[in-house]
Design a protein around this motif. Structure first.
Motif, PDB file in Angstrom:
ATOM      1  N   VAL A 132      13.164  12.162  -4.829  1.00 53.67           N
ATOM      2  CA  VAL A 132      13.411  11.328  -3.655  1.00 53.67           C
ATOM      3  C   VAL A 132      14.917  11.146  -3.505  1.00 53.67           C
ATOM      4  O   VAL A 132      15.581  10.621  -4.408  1.00 53.67           O
ATOM      5  N   MET A 133      15.453  11.570  -2.374  1.00 55.85           N
ATOM      6  CA  MET A 133      16.886  11.489  -2.108  1.00 55.85           C
ATOM      7  C   MET A 133      17.134  10.390  -1.063  1.00 55.85           C
ATOM      8  O   MET A 133      16.827  10.568   0.115  1.00 55.85           O
ATOM      9  N   GLU A 134      17.646   9.240  -1.501  1.00 55.55           N
ATOM     10  CA  GLU A 134      17.956   8.151  -0.578  1.00 55.55           C
ATOM     11  C   GLU A 134      19.350   8.344   0.007  1.00 55.55           C
ATOM     12  O   GLU A 134      20.238   8.878  -0.640  1.00 55.55           O
ATOM     13  N   LYS A 135      19.529   7.877   1.263  1.00 51.46           N
ATOM     14  CA  LYS A 135      20.792   8.086   1.998  1.00 51.46           C
ATOM     15  C   LYS A 135      21.147   9.569   2.035  1.00 51.46           C
ATOM     16  O   LYS A 135      22.282   9.972   1.744  1.00 51.46           O
ATOM     17  N   ALA A 136      20.170  10.379   2.433  1.00 52.41           N
ATOM     18  CA  ALA A 136      20.343  11.825   2.375  1.00 52.41           C
ATOM     19  C   ALA A 136      21.388  12.337   3.355  1.00 52.41           C
ATOM     20  O   ALA A 136      21.833  13.487   3.234  1.00 52.41           O
ATOM     21  N   GLU A 137      21.811  11.533   4.322  1.00 50.07           N
ATOM     22  CA  GLU A 137      22.815  12.002   5.273  1.00 50.07           C
ATOM     23  C   GLU A 137      24.138  12.324   4.588  1.00 50.07           C
ATOM     24  O   GLU A 137      24.946  13.102   5.116  1.00 50.07           O
ATOM     25  N   LEU A 138      24.364  11.764   3.398  1.00 43.14           N
ATOM     26  CA  LEU A 138      25.592  12.076   2.666  1.00 43.14           C
ATOM     27  C   LEU A 138      25.585  13.489   2.110  1.00 43.14           C
ATOM     28  O   LEU A 138      26.642  14.004   1.728  1.00 43.14           O
ATOM     29  N   LEU A 139      24.420  14.130   2.053  1.00 40.50           N
ATOM     30  CA  LEU A 139      24.355  15.515   1.574  1.00 40.50           C
ATOM     31  C   LEU A 139      25.064  16.470   2.523  1.00 40.50           C
ATOM     32  O   LEU A 139      25.430  17.571   2.126  1.00 40.50           O
ATOM     33  N   ARG A 140      25.262  16.072   3.758  1.00 34.62           N
ATOM     34  CA  ARG A 140      25.955  16.949   4.708  1.00 34.62           C
ATOM     35  C   ARG A 140      27.414  17.156   4.323  1.00 34.62           C
ATOM     36  O   ARG A 140      28.029  18.155   4.720  1.00 34.62           O
ATOM     37  N   ASP A 141      27.974  16.218   3.555  1.00 39.66           N
ATOM     38  CA  ASP A 141      29.362  16.336   3.124  1.00 39.66           C
ATOM     39  C   ASP A 141      29.493  17.036   1.777  1.00 39.66           C
ATOM     40  O   ASP A 141      30.626  17.219   1.296  1.00 39.66           O
ATOM     41  N   ALA A 142      28.390  17.388   1.147  1.00 39.22           N
ATOM     42  CA  ALA A 142      28.427  18.076  -0.144  1.00 39.22           C
ATOM     43  C   ALA A 142      28.632  19.571   0.057  1.00 39.22           C
ATOM     44  O   ALA A 142      28.915  20.042   1.162  1.00 39.22           O
ATOM     45  N   ASP A 143      28.482  20.340  -1.028  1.00 40.24           N
ATOM     46  CA  ASP A 143      28.638  21.793  -0.939  1.00 40.24           C
ATOM     47  C   ASP A 143      27.665  22.365   0.075  1.00 40.24           C
ATOM     48  O   ASP A 143      26.549  21.869   0.248  1.00 40.24           O
ATOM     49  N   ALA A 144      28.092  23.431   0.731  1.00 44.60           N
ATOM     50  CA  ALA A 144      27.299  23.989   1.830  1.00 44.60           C
ATOM     51  C   ALA A 144      25.945  24.506   1.367  1.00 44.60           C
ATOM     52  O   ALA A 144      24.991  24.550   2.152  1.00 44.60           O
ATOM     53  N   ASN A 145      25.850  24.898   0.086  1.00 44.41           N
ATOM     54  CA  ASN A 145      24.589  25.479  -0.395  1.00 44.41           C
ATOM     55  C   ASN A 145      23.646  24.446  -1.005  1.00 44.41           C
ATOM     56  O   ASN A 145      22.518  24.786  -1.381  1.00 44.41           O
ATOM     57  N   LEU A 146      24.072  23.172  -1.109  1.00 42.14           N
ATOM     58  CA  LEU A 146      23.248  22.178  -1.794  1.00 42.14           C
ATOM     59  C   LEU A 146      22.022  21.795  -0.972  1.00 42.14           C
ATOM     60  O   LEU A 146      20.889  21.825  -1.478  1.00 42.14           O
ATOM     61  N   LEU A 147      22.216  21.423   0.295  1.00 46.20           N
ATOM     62  CA  LEU A 147      21.086  21.009   1.125  1.00 46.20           C
ATOM     63  C   LEU A 147      20.070  22.132   1.333  1.00 46.20           C
ATOM     64  O   LEU A 147      18.861  21.899   1.158  1.00 46.20           O
ATOM     65  N   PRO A 148      20.467  23.360   1.698  1.00 44.16           N
ATOM     66  CA  PRO A 148      19.466  24.442   1.808  1.00 44.16           C
ATOM     67  C   PRO A 148      18.721  24.696   0.509  1.00 44.16           C
ATOM     68  O   PRO A 148      17.522  25.023   0.526  1.00 44.16           O
ATOM     69  N   ALA A 149      19.417  24.547  -0.636  1.00 43.36           N
ATOM     70  CA  ALA A 149      18.752  24.770  -1.921  1.00 43.36           C
ATOM     71  C   ALA A 149      17.727  23.690  -2.219  1.00 43.36           C
ATOM     72  O   ALA A 149      16.634  23.975  -2.730  1.00 43.36           O
ATOM     73  N   LEU A 150      18.041  22.444  -1.894  1.00 42.03           N
ATOM     74  CA  LEU A 150      17.088  21.359  -2.135  1.00 42.03           C
ATOM     75  C   LEU A 150      15.846  21.510  -1.263  1.00 42.03           C
ATOM     76  O   LEU A 150      14.735  21.166  -1.688  1.00 42.03           O
ATOM     77  N   LEU A 151      16.027  22.015  -0.052  1.00 41.69           N
ATOM     78  CA  LEU A 151      14.894  22.161   0.861  1.00 41.69           C
ATOM     79  C   LEU A 151      13.892  23.204   0.363  1.00 41.69           C
ATOM     80  O   LEU A 151      12.710  23.136   0.693  1.00 41.69           O
ATOM     81  N   ARG A 152      14.359  24.165  -0.400  1.00 42.89           N
ATOM     82  CA  ARG A 152      13.454  25.188  -0.949  1.00 42.89           C
ATOM     83  C   ARG A 152      13.560  25.245  -2.470  1.00 42.89           C
ATOM     84  O   ARG A 152      13.491  26.313  -3.087  1.00 42.89           O
TER      85      ARG A 152
END
Length: 445
Positions: A132-152
């Motif tokens: 469970v990732m709370e305040k997930a909007e902050l992931l947009r400022d992380a590494d470019a590959n982090l959010l796509p990797a978490l989604l899959r």
């Protein structure tokens, strides 16, 4: 409405406990259970839950995970300021401290996937694991590959794991330009007025009847619902003003059923409290004390009126205090005010002999950044390291127009600032941190 939470994979007693803890959110909890499916089955790789603040997103997820005893890791993207902390928190919650210790000092995504695969092969999942990732909007400022990797992530680690993202913004503002795996979307709407009445009425005071407290909440919502629908803020306001609502009943002047007289008594108090909605500079105890002093001494605390309050972090208040002192005190007086062992200084030489005009009448003077920081470290009541957070708070004060930058950004020397707040404003800010600013102002010697 426990029927909405019927699910063949979970015990009825657990689902009933969940339903009791989730008033007015049975529909969303039931939809989420349908998406999760049976505990041992593979769930969808990622779920995106969005809705405004205090709409029950985190509460629903936490209750489901706790009461249904599901293996999960809850990660706050605010607290995890780096991907290393995020990876460590996930492994620590799902596999224990030994798994988290296997990560290198500065892990990358491949290191996390490698360690996760190793641990999941040693202890295969008997049921779906949830991240469970709370305040997930902050992931947009992380590494470019982090959010796509978490989604899959389910595909990358080859494990029965589902990532649940909680956010206050819509998915369209998340989607990368390069494309990514699309999660399932689940929206949590705002609470209606009737739902807020039902939820807030559960916090009734044990000394009064449920009907009396429900009538109070109804009056409160009649005043604040048009400007505030945040459940947390309304709950804070309800607790803050209930003692004032009960005063006529406690004094024996009216009964609990005399709603009209109770409304007449609380109406001016609620209208005054409406000016401080979302502002927590004054605590509940301070607010009550302030109201008592205002009743005894009319107009004595006008410096703490609502228009002089802004929401500022703790150190930003001291930065603003330091900026005010730097703007209105001559630089030669810093040694006298802020240096403990400044030696003997004759009062006749120190006091302003030939100065006929007050510095407050002349207006704020510009000062350098290094002088601001020197005064800040002198007045703050704890040791503070000069971190990037301190400098970012200075930029925030400039953005809020509480400080004015008088030098250009492209100058090679240190930037100059001026304080842009009044004496009443800085006095109110100083009182919230128990700092007597008058003792440090040259004009008031």
């Amino acid at each position: 409405m426990t029927g909405l939470l019927q699910h063949s994979g979970y015990e009825k007693e657990k689902l009933q406990r969940v339903a009791v803890q989730l008033p007015c959110r049975e529909v969303q909890a039931g939809m989420l259970l349908s998406l999760m499916g049976q505990p041992q089955q593979h769930c969808y790789p990622s779920v995106f839950i969005y809705g405004h603040r205090a709409s029950g997103k985190s509460h629903v997820i936490n209750v489901l995970m706790k009461e249904l005893e599901l293996p999960h890791a809850t990660v706050s993207c605010v607290e995890c300021v780096s991907v290393a902390l995020l990876f460590e928190q996930v492994l620590l919650s799902l596999f224990g401290c030994e798994a988290a210790s296997l990560l290198p000092r500065s892990p990358c995504l491949s290191d996390f996937v490698r360690v996760y695969r190793q641990q999941s092969s040693q202890s295969p999942a008997k049921q779906t694991r949830y991240i469970v990732m709370e305040k997930a909007e902050l992931l947009r400022d992380a590494d470019a590959n982090l959010l796509p990797a978490l989604l899959r992530l389910q595909e990358l680690v080859e494990d029965n794991v589902t990532v649940i993202l909680l956010s206050e913004i819509v998915w369209d503002k998340f989607r990368p330009n390069t494309g990514c795996f699309e999660p399932l979307l689940l929206h949590f709407p705002d609470y209606s007025k009737g739902e807020l009445l039902q939820i807030l009425s559960q916090d009734r005071h044990p000394s009064y009847s449920a009907e009396f407290y429900s009538s109070y909440i109804n009056i409160l919502l009649g005043v604040f619902y048009s400007v505030c629908r945040d459940l947390r803020e309304l709950r804070h306001l309800a607790a803050l003003n209930f003692s004032k609502f009960c005063e006529p009943v406690t004094a024996g002047k009216v009964t609990e059923t005399d709603t009209h007289k109770l409304w007449k008594n609380i109406e001016p108090h609620l209208k005054k409290a409406m000016q401080t909605v979302y502002l927590r500079e004054v605590s509940s105890l301070q607010w009550e004390q302030m109201q008592q002093m205002e009743e005894n001494e009319a107009g004595a605390l006008r410096g703490l009126s609502a228009h002089t309050h802004v929401e500022l972090p703790y150190y930003s208040k001291f930065l603003l205090i330091a900026a005010y002192l730097a703007s209105y005190n001559p630089a030669r007086t810093d040694k006298r005010f802020f240096l403990k062992h400044h030696g003997k200084i004759k009062k006749t030489n120190f006091l302003k002999k030939n100065e006929k005009t007050s510095n407050h009448l002349l207006g704020p003077k510009p000062f350098h950044l290094d002088r601001l920081l020197a005064i800040f470290y002198s007045v703050v009541d704890s040791r503070v390291a000069p971190t990037a957070s301190i400098f970012s708070q200075i930029s925030s004060l400039v953005t809020l127009q509480l400080l004015a930058q008088v030098s250009h950004d492209d100058q090679l020397d240190a930037p100059k600032y001026k304080c842009a707040v009044s004496l009443d404003f800085i006095s109110a800010i100083s009182r919230t941190v128990n700092f007597d600013i008058v003792k440090y102002l040259y004009d008031f010697l």
